[in-house]
Enzyme design. Structure first.
Site, PDB file in Angstrom:
ATOM      1  N   CYS A   1       0.825  -1.385  -0.050  1.00 53.24           N
ATOM      2  CA  CYS A   1       0.034  -0.039  -0.167  1.00 53.24           C
ATOM      3  C   CYS A   1       0.867   1.164  -0.176  1.00 53.24           C
ATOM      4  CB  CYS A   1      -0.813   0.007   1.228  1.00 53.24           C
ATOM      5  SG  CYS A   1      -2.394   1.111   1.031  1.00 53.24           S
TER       6      CYS A   1
ATOM      7  N   HIS B   1      -3.677  -5.559   0.556  1.00 51.85           N
ATOM      8  CA  HIS B   1      -3.286  -5.895   1.888  1.00 51.85           C
ATOM      9  C   HIS B   1      -3.236  -7.302   2.245  1.00 51.85           C
ATOM     10  CE1 HIS B   1      -2.709  -1.650   3.794  1.00 51.85           C
ATOM     11  NE2 HIS B   1      -3.572  -1.351   2.907  1.00 51.85           N
TER      12      HIS B   1
ATOM     13  N   GLU C   1      -1.796  -8.902   4.507  1.00 51.16           N
ATOM     14  CA  GLU C   1      -1.375  -9.044   6.143  1.00 51.16           C
ATOM     15  C   GLU C   1      -2.785  -9.043   6.704  1.00 51.16           C
ATOM     16  OE1 GLU C   1      -0.918  -6.304   4.618  1.00 51.16           O
ATOM     17  OE2 GLU C   1      -1.608  -4.794   5.695  1.00 51.16           O
TER      18      GLU C   1
END
Ligand SMILES: *[C@@H]1O[C@H](CO)[C@@H](O)[C@H](O)[C@H]1NC(C)=O
Ligand SMILES: *[C@@H]1O[C@H](CO)[C@@H](O)[C@H](O)[C@H]1NC(C)=O
Length: 316
Positions: free
Chosen positions: A132, A242, A244
């Site tokens: 990001c 993202h 994660e």
């Protein structure tokens, strides 16, 4: 074994690329340590202490795939970062919300990026991952200017539009077939960004075009933007989404997705980057130095299930 070494050597002689350094035929480093860059605290963070933070989800993401983490704290001298660079096996640049040009996050990224260019050119493997804001920061460093544009992508899960180059890319070629299919068919990549690198600006900028291969794109309905890319000649990787978040963040809002294929995507992504870090030979000067630097010396703060980051590490 001998045959595969010969093949790699032969391929390397033909391409002459830094990615084909001798590091690749040395035994892998199965105890990789990856730096995660801290950034300035958000002004409205009521849990904040000190001046900077790392969202714990990035740490767990790397730990889940067999790496240990060292926080790379902001506001240190260039000498300290240089020393740290030669101690670490890779760097992860997290998402967030700082000024890419004036922040300490931007400053430290620039120092590591330049060190990594030089090291990789010299056959010293050092991978960098940008998520990001990390993606955006890498694009600014490579283009030497900010070419980002506003998109309507604040809280939405999207399928990736994989490019023909994705199949043979370093990043995706080890993914299971069915997972690549899920990535193209299902809304499983969480997007939480206002800024994007459009295909238009990428295509018009020779520096970016020469440096990065586009692996996937997405659109907000109006602008097509790059969602995944890898550098041609360096072990640098960037995702606008993202990986994660799916296993490690629990805020209940659009864009968050916890399906099995989203979790598998997260794991394969982390595992890929950790396997890149295993090719780095850097190490701390002593076990004591290593222990002092590891993230285990810090405790994450629980911020509530419905916080954008469920746990953060905070630093002075
Ligand atoms: C650390 O932060 C202080 C206060 O913002 C600043 O004056 C100083 O230059 C910074 N040091 C480094 C090495 O960036
Ligand atoms: C291209 O980059 C400029 C900044 O140089 C930005 O203002 C513009 O919105 C971008 N356009 C697109 C379509 O990405």
């Amino acid at each position: 074994m001998a045959a595969s070494v010969l093949l790699v050597l032969a391929a390397c002689m033909w391409s002459g690329a830094p990615l084909c350094s001798a590091a690749r035929i040395l035994p892998l480093n199965h105890r990789p340590i990856i730096g995660v860059l801290a950034q300035e605290n958000l002004p409205d963070d009521s849990f904040a202490r000190g001046s900077s933070y790392i969202a714990a989800s990035y740490v767990k993401f790397l730990e889940s795939a067999g790496a240990r983490v060292v926080p790379v704290r902001i506001n240190r001298t260039e000498d300290e970062y240089t020393k740290l660079f030669y101690s670490l096996n890779g760097l992860l640049l997290p998402g967030g919300d700082v000024d890419l040009q004036t922040s300490q996050f931007g400053r430290v990224t620039r120092i590591f990026y330049n060190l990594a260019l030089r090291a990789n050119d010299a056959g010293d493997y050092f991978p960098i991952w940008g998520t990001c804001q990390g993606f955006q920061q890498l694009s600014v460093l490579t283009a030497k200017k900010n070419l980002l544009t506003l998109t309507n992508t604040k809280a939405v899960a999207l399928p990736l539009t994989l490019t023909p180059a994705a199949q043979s890319s370093r990043l995706f070629r080890g993914f299971p077939r069915d997972l690549l299919q899920s990535l193209s068919d299902e809304n499983i990549t969480p997007n939480f960004h206002s800024w994007s690198l459009s295909m238009q600006n990428y295509s018009r900028n020779a520096k970016l075009k020469r440096f990065y291969k586009v692996l996937s794109t997405n659109s907000d309905g109006e602008k097509e933007f790059i969602s995944t890319m890898e550098a041609y000649r360096y072990p640098f990787y960037a995702v606008q989404w993202h990986p994660e978040k799916s296993p490690f963040e629990w805020i209940d809002k659009p864009g968050m997705v916890h399906t099995t294929s989203a979790i598998r995507t997260s794991f394969y992504t982390a595992s890929f980057f950790v396997s890149e870090a295993m090719k780095s030979r850097h190490h701390f000067s002593s076990p004591a130095e290593e222990q002092k630097a590891l993230i285990y010396n810090f405790s994450p703060i629980y911020r509530g299930v419905n916080a954008v980051f469920i746990q953060n590490y905070y630093f002075d």
